[in-house]
Motif scaffolding. Structure first.
Motif, short mmCIF file in Angstrom:
data_model
loop_
_atom_site.label_atom_id
_atom_site.label_comp_id
_atom_site.label_asym_id
_atom_site.label_seq_id
_atom_site.Cartn_x
_atom_site.Cartn_y
_atom_site.Cartn_z
N LYS A 22 26.74 36.02 -28.61
CA LYS A 22 26.46 35.40 -29.91
C LYS A 22 27.67 35.47 -30.82
O LYS A 22 28.02 34.49 -31.50
CB LYS A 22 25.26 36.08 -30.56
CG LYS A 22 24.86 35.48 -31.89
CD LYS A 22 23.64 36.19 -32.47
CE LYS A 22 23.25 35.60 -33.82
NZ LYS A 22 22.09 36.31 -34.41
N MET A 23 28.36 36.63 -30.84
CA MET A 23 29.53 36.78 -31.70
C MET A 23 30.66 35.87 -31.26
O MET A 23 31.34 35.24 -32.08
CB MET A 23 29.97 38.24 -31.72
CG MET A 23 28.96 39.17 -32.37
SD MET A 23 29.45 40.91 -32.30
CE MET A 23 30.75 40.93 -33.51
N LEU A 35 34.80 43.94 -31.57
CA LEU A 35 34.72 42.53 -31.16
C LEU A 35 34.70 41.59 -32.36
O LEU A 35 35.29 40.50 -32.31
CB LEU A 35 33.47 42.31 -30.31
CG LEU A 35 33.26 40.90 -29.75
CD1 LEU A 35 34.44 40.48 -28.88
CD2 LEU A 35 31.95 40.81 -28.97
N SER A 36 34.04 42.01 -33.44
CA SER A 36 33.97 41.15 -34.64
C SER A 36 35.35 40.88 -35.22
O SER A 36 35.58 39.86 -35.86
CB SER A 36 33.07 41.78 -35.70
OG SER A 36 33.69 42.92 -36.28
N ARG A 37 36.29 41.80 -34.99
CA ARG A 37 37.68 41.60 -35.42
C ARG A 37 38.51 40.94 -34.33
O ARG A 37 39.44 40.20 -34.60
CB ARG A 37 38.32 42.95 -35.80
CG ARG A 37 37.65 43.66 -36.97
CD ARG A 37 38.43 44.90 -37.37
NE ARG A 37 38.44 45.93 -36.35
CZ ARG A 37 37.55 46.91 -36.25
NH1 ARG A 37 36.55 46.98 -37.11
NH2 ARG A 37 37.65 47.83 -35.30
N ALA A 38 38.17 41.24 -33.07
CA ALA A 38 39.02 40.83 -31.95
C ALA A 38 39.06 39.32 -31.76
O ALA A 38 40.14 38.76 -31.53
CB ALA A 38 38.55 41.50 -30.67
N LEU A 44 33.94 30.87 -32.11
CA LEU A 44 34.54 29.69 -31.49
C LEU A 44 33.96 28.41 -32.10
O LEU A 44 34.70 27.46 -32.39
CB LEU A 44 34.32 29.69 -29.98
CG LEU A 44 34.97 30.82 -29.18
CD1 LEU A 44 34.75 30.60 -27.68
CD2 LEU A 44 36.45 30.95 -29.48
N ALA A 45 32.65 28.38 -32.30
CA ALA A 45 32.02 27.19 -32.87
C ALA A 45 32.48 26.96 -34.30
O ALA A 45 32.71 25.81 -34.71
CB ALA A 45 30.50 27.33 -32.82
N GLY A 46 32.63 28.04 -35.06
CA GLY A 46 33.05 27.91 -36.45
C GLY A 46 34.43 27.29 -36.59
O GLY A 46 34.69 26.50 -37.51
N ALA A 85 36.57 33.88 -22.92
CA ALA A 85 35.87 35.13 -23.19
C ALA A 85 34.62 35.23 -22.36
O ALA A 85 33.75 34.36 -22.42
CB ALA A 85 35.53 35.24 -24.68
N MET A 86 34.50 36.33 -21.59
CA MET A 86 33.29 36.61 -20.80
C MET A 86 32.51 37.71 -21.48
O MET A 86 33.06 38.75 -21.85
CB MET A 86 33.68 37.07 -19.39
CG MET A 86 33.94 35.95 -18.44
SD MET A 86 34.38 36.60 -16.82
CE MET A 86 36.01 37.26 -17.16
#
Length: 329
Positions: free
Chosen positions: A258-259, A230-233, A264-266, A249-250
């Protein structure tokens, strides 16, 4: 009829279906838009997308060969617009390339374990009945939950239970697993549930939820390297979106959410240093959030599909191209 042979549409109620479609819809108004269902599962969301948007071409990604087979049968009426790819959902750009596309207009993630995987006892995802300690989302992968339970050190077991399962009694459970495996080989989910029950204080056993829920979550995440993938996805997905493209994203637990939220916020805020008198073009946000907080299921949706209760949906839209991340415009 055997459960494996039941049509996927009879076995699966897609989570937050209408909300997902409505959030993606503005990005799918152009000619021949491309959508990626990064977590195809049994194809419920994909079927709805293909029905509602007759010009969409859809790339369906899943690491589970069985899911690809079931979804393929379900989506056969749209075979000319459906492109299945067997891979993990961090492989967005290679999956697009395999299907013959360069970029996407919409991307959907429905994270975590699928209903199909939970329902099939031999997969070992569920703590409610006895099954082999497996938990592989990709049945062709090597590492199983049994390997972790039998081979990881007590320290590593404690770490994954604490970090991936957010389990308060990680140390006691890890010690219980090590002590039990010194006496016998541990091969079933039922054996693991009994170890967890024995390791937890009596008062903790009466709290809401199954006492082994967090342990099973931790093992499943470790077996499938879910958070690493997920950190890459999420960044790979954002990079693959065209200008005006949207991602939805669900997630179903706080670690996933959190990830997703952080990435998205960044991308949705300025990267200009504080105090800079003029915001340079390269510092402007490349995305904007299109959900305020998270969308959550209605009471009616939860009644129709109790597994939807913990779902949290976030979405964002690409508003500017950015050479530092995505190249698409």
């Amino acid at each position: 009829m055997d459960d494996l042979e039941r049509p996927a549409g009879d076995r699966h109620v897609p989570v937050l279906l209408e909300a997902c479609l409505d959030l993606l819809a503005p990005a799918l108004e152009g000619p021949a838009p491309v959508v990626i269902d990064a977590t195809l599962g049994m194809g419920g969301h994909s079927e709805a997308i293909l029905r509602r948007f007759p010009d969409v071409r859809l790339v369906g990604i899943d690491r589970d060969p069985q899911a690809l087979r079931l979804a393929g049968r379900r989506l056969e009426p749209w075979a000319d617009r459906f492109f299945p790819v067997h891979t993990t959902y961090d492989q967005i750009e290679p999956a697009l390339a395999q299907a013959g596309f360069e970029a996407a207009d919409g991307i959907l993630f429905d994270l975590g374990v699928s209903s199909m995987q939970l329902d099939e006892r031999e997969r070992g995802f569920a703590y409610s009945y006895d099954a082999p300690l497996d938990m592989r989302m990709d049945s062709t992968a090597e590492l199983t939950a049994r390997d972790i339970v039998m081979e990881y050190s007590e320290q590593d077991l404690r770490r994954i239970l604490r970090d991936w399962g957010e389990e308060r009694f990680a140390q006691r459970i890890a010690r219980g697993i090590v002590q039990a495996r010194e006496q016998r080989e541990l091969t079933t989910t039922g054996e693991l549930v009994e170890i967890v029950r024995a390791a937890k204080p009596a008062a903790a056993l009466h709290k809401k939820g199954h006492p082994a829920k967090q342990t099973f979550q931790a093992l499943r995440i470790e077996v499938n390297q879910e958070l690493e993938v997920l950190s890459r996805a999420v960044p790979n997905a954002l990079d693959a979106l065209r200008l005006g493209g949207r991602v939805a994203a669900m997630s179903y637990h706080s670690l996933e959410d959190k990830m997703v939220k952080q990435e998205l916020a960044g991308r949705s805020r300025s990267s200009a240093p504080k105090g800079l008198p003029v915001e340079l073009e390269e510092h402007k946000p490349t995305f904007r959030m299109i959900t305020r907080g998270t969308h959550t299921p209605t009471a009616e949706e939860i009644e129709a599909n109790p597994r939807a209760a913990s779902a949290r949906l976030r979405a964002a839209e690409r508003i500017r191209s950015d050479s530092r991340h995505g190249k698409h415009s």
